[in-house]
Design an enzyme around this catalytic site. Structure first.
Site, PDB file in Angstrom:
ATOM      1  N   SER A  65       0.866  -1.277   0.132  1.00 54.20           N
ATOM      2  CA  SER A  65      -0.160   0.018  -0.001  1.00 54.20           C
ATOM      3  C   SER A  65       0.740   1.272  -0.226  1.00 54.20           C
ATOM      4  CB  SER A  65      -0.792  -0.008   1.095  1.00 54.20           C
ATOM      5  OG  SER A  65      -2.063  -1.060   0.930  1.00 54.20           O
ATOM      6  N   LYS A  68       0.266   3.205  -2.820  1.00 49.64           N
ATOM      7  CA  LYS A  68      -0.811   4.139  -2.992  1.00 49.64           C
ATOM      8  C   LYS A  68      -0.557   5.674  -3.123  1.00 49.64           C
ATOM      9  CE  LYS A  68      -4.055   0.859  -0.840  1.00 49.64           C
ATOM     10  NZ  LYS A  68      -4.737   0.202   0.314  1.00 49.64           N
ATOM     11  N   TYR A 192      -4.050  -2.971 -10.398  1.00 47.58           N
ATOM     12  CA  TYR A 192      -3.511  -2.503  -8.700  1.00 47.58           C
ATOM     13  C   TYR A 192      -2.726  -3.527  -8.067  1.00 47.58           C
ATOM     14  CZ  TYR A 192      -5.049  -2.386  -3.754  1.00 47.58           C
ATOM     15  OH  TYR A 192      -4.713  -2.240  -2.287  1.00 47.58           O
ATOM     16  N   TYR A 243      -4.508   3.825   7.895  1.00 44.77           N
ATOM     17  CA  TYR A 243      -6.004   3.193   8.295  1.00 44.77           C
ATOM     18  C   TYR A 243      -6.406   3.775   9.468  1.00 44.77           C
ATOM     19  CZ  TYR A 243      -3.391   0.708   4.465  1.00 44.77           C
ATOM     20  OH  TYR A 243      -2.653   0.232   3.539  1.00 44.77           O
ATOM     21  N   VAL A 261       1.255  -3.556   3.852  1.00 50.43           N
ATOM     22  CA  VAL A 261       1.280  -5.043   4.458  1.00 50.43           C
ATOM     23  C   VAL A 261       2.588  -5.642   4.269  1.00 50.43           C
ATOM     24  CG1 VAL A 261      -1.147  -5.284   4.904  1.00 50.43           C
ATOM     25  CG2 VAL A 261      -0.263  -5.849   2.975  1.00 50.43           C
TER      26      VAL A 261
HETATM   27  N1  GLN Z   1      -2.445  -5.342  -1.832  1.00 44.01           N
HETATM   28  C1  GLN Z   1      -3.000  -5.327  -0.716  1.00 44.01           C
HETATM   29  C2  GLN Z   1      -4.256  -5.356  -0.508  1.00 44.01           C
HETATM   30  O1  GLN Z   1      -4.838  -4.900  -1.464  1.00 44.01           O
HETATM   31  C3  GLN Z   1      -2.474  -4.007   0.003  1.00 44.01           C
HETATM   32  C4  GLN Z   1      -3.029  -3.745   1.243  1.00 44.01           C
HETATM   33  C5  GLN Z   1      -1.951  -2.966   2.353  1.00 44.01           C
HETATM   34  O2  GLN Z   1      -0.725  -3.016   2.251  1.00 44.01           O
HETATM   35  N2  GLN Z   1      -2.720  -2.544   3.329  1.00 44.01           N
HETATM   36  O3  GLN Z   1      -4.871  -5.808   0.184  1.00 44.01           O
END
Ligand code: GLN
Length: 314
Positions: A65, A68, A192, A243, A261
């Protein structure tokens, strides 16, 4: 007293090596479950161009993420403020992959850093092209930001998430029902998942984050984005980058940050430093356990919380 950054990094790296509770590696993407949790890396790039590292700073990891932030930067370049008709700018207070809020809010995700928001951003970046075009553009952008053409995508991670990403598929299809995702869900997610599977080391990630410390400038010359856009992205990182633990991260660290993650966090101290930390073990909110602790300690030792007056620490 002047700041001895190499000593601070050495201390933090040693402290992290002695920590027993490292959290749990993500297992819902099977390929990530294979990563050794006993790793920790940190890299700091200062505004005057010094690069300081500690621990496993040159080991590649899945940025997940953290991507993003780069995807949002690209999407704003394509559609500008019109993006905000399709994605909000408020913390969600929910898990990164939550689906419940979307129904109440008519398919408009709370912010671009939860999964639903990032899927809309991926839809914008797809822009009628094949996923491989958008993926290529994203990879070229990250390489340009980091000044490093060796950055690649870990195909095994992308394939692994494609095989198990049912929640993301549900989010994308649900938003398609509101016409807030405009391409077929499998194409948007193809793009994605590959964006999330970009592999970078702490050194590469900190280098890629320099434009956000430099008010939008590329250190190699020219501008990536306007100063206003850089400030706004940093503001979103502070309020939404972790988050439902974003408030706690701001409280403990006080620096805009975006987690993934894979265990990485990119943190930006405007005008001073771009920082990347990585340790694969996660806390209950899906943020790196040791990464967060290391940034907390770094902010305490340096006085780099954005809420500190200049040159004052604890
Ligand atoms: N690719 C992971 C997902 O979409 C990314 C989530 C994350 O890093 N928090 O669940």
């Amino acid at each position: 007293m002047s700041l001895d950054l190499p000593a601070v990094i050495a201390d933090i790296t040693a402290t992290m090596a002695s920590m027993e509770d490292r959290g749990q590696v993500a297992t819902y993407i099977p390929e990530l479950a294979t990563v050794d949790p006993a790793q920790f890396g940190i890299a700091i790039v200062t505004a005057d161009g010094r690069v300081l590292t500690g621990g496993d700073a040159d080991t590649g990891f899945s940025i997940q993420s953290v991507s993003k932030v780069f995807a949002l930067t690209l999407a704003l370049g394509k559609v500008g403020d019109q993006l905000w008709d399709r994605v909000g700018r408020e913390p969600s207070g929910n898990a990164f992959n939550s689906i419940t809020q979307l129904e109440h809010e008519q398919g408009i995700p709370r912010n671009p850093f939860i999964n639903a928001g990032a899927i809309v951003v991926a839809d914008v970046n797809l822009g009628g092209h094949e996923p491989r075009v958008a993926i290529g553009e994203m990879l070229r952008f990250v390489r340009y930001l980091a000044g490093d053409d060796s950055i690649t995508i870990n195909e095994a991670v992308a394939v692994s998430e494609t095989a198990t990403g049912f929640r993301n598929m549900a989010l994308a299809n649900y938003m398609r029902a509101f016409n807030n995702v405009r391409h077929p869900a499998e194409l948007v997610l193809g793009s994605y998942f590959h964006q999330c599977a970009i592999e970078m080391s702490c050194r590469q990630l900190a280098l890629a984050g320099r434009y956000l410390m430099l008010d939008g400038r590329h250190p190699g010359g020219g501008r990536v984005i306007s100063p206003r856009r850089a400030r706004r992205i940093n503001a979103l990182m502070l309020t939404c980058g972790h988050y439902d633990a974003s408030g706690d991260f701001a409280f403990r660290v006080g620096i805009p940050g975006k987690s993934g993650v894979g265990g990485g966090i990119l943190a930006i101290v405007p005008g001073r430093a771009a920082i990347a930390v990585w340790s694969p073990g996660l806390n209950a909110s899906g943020n790196s356990c040791l990464g967060t602790l290391a940034l907390e300690e770094l902010a305490r030792r340096t006085g780099w919380s954005v809420f500190s007056p200049p040159d004052e620490g604890d």
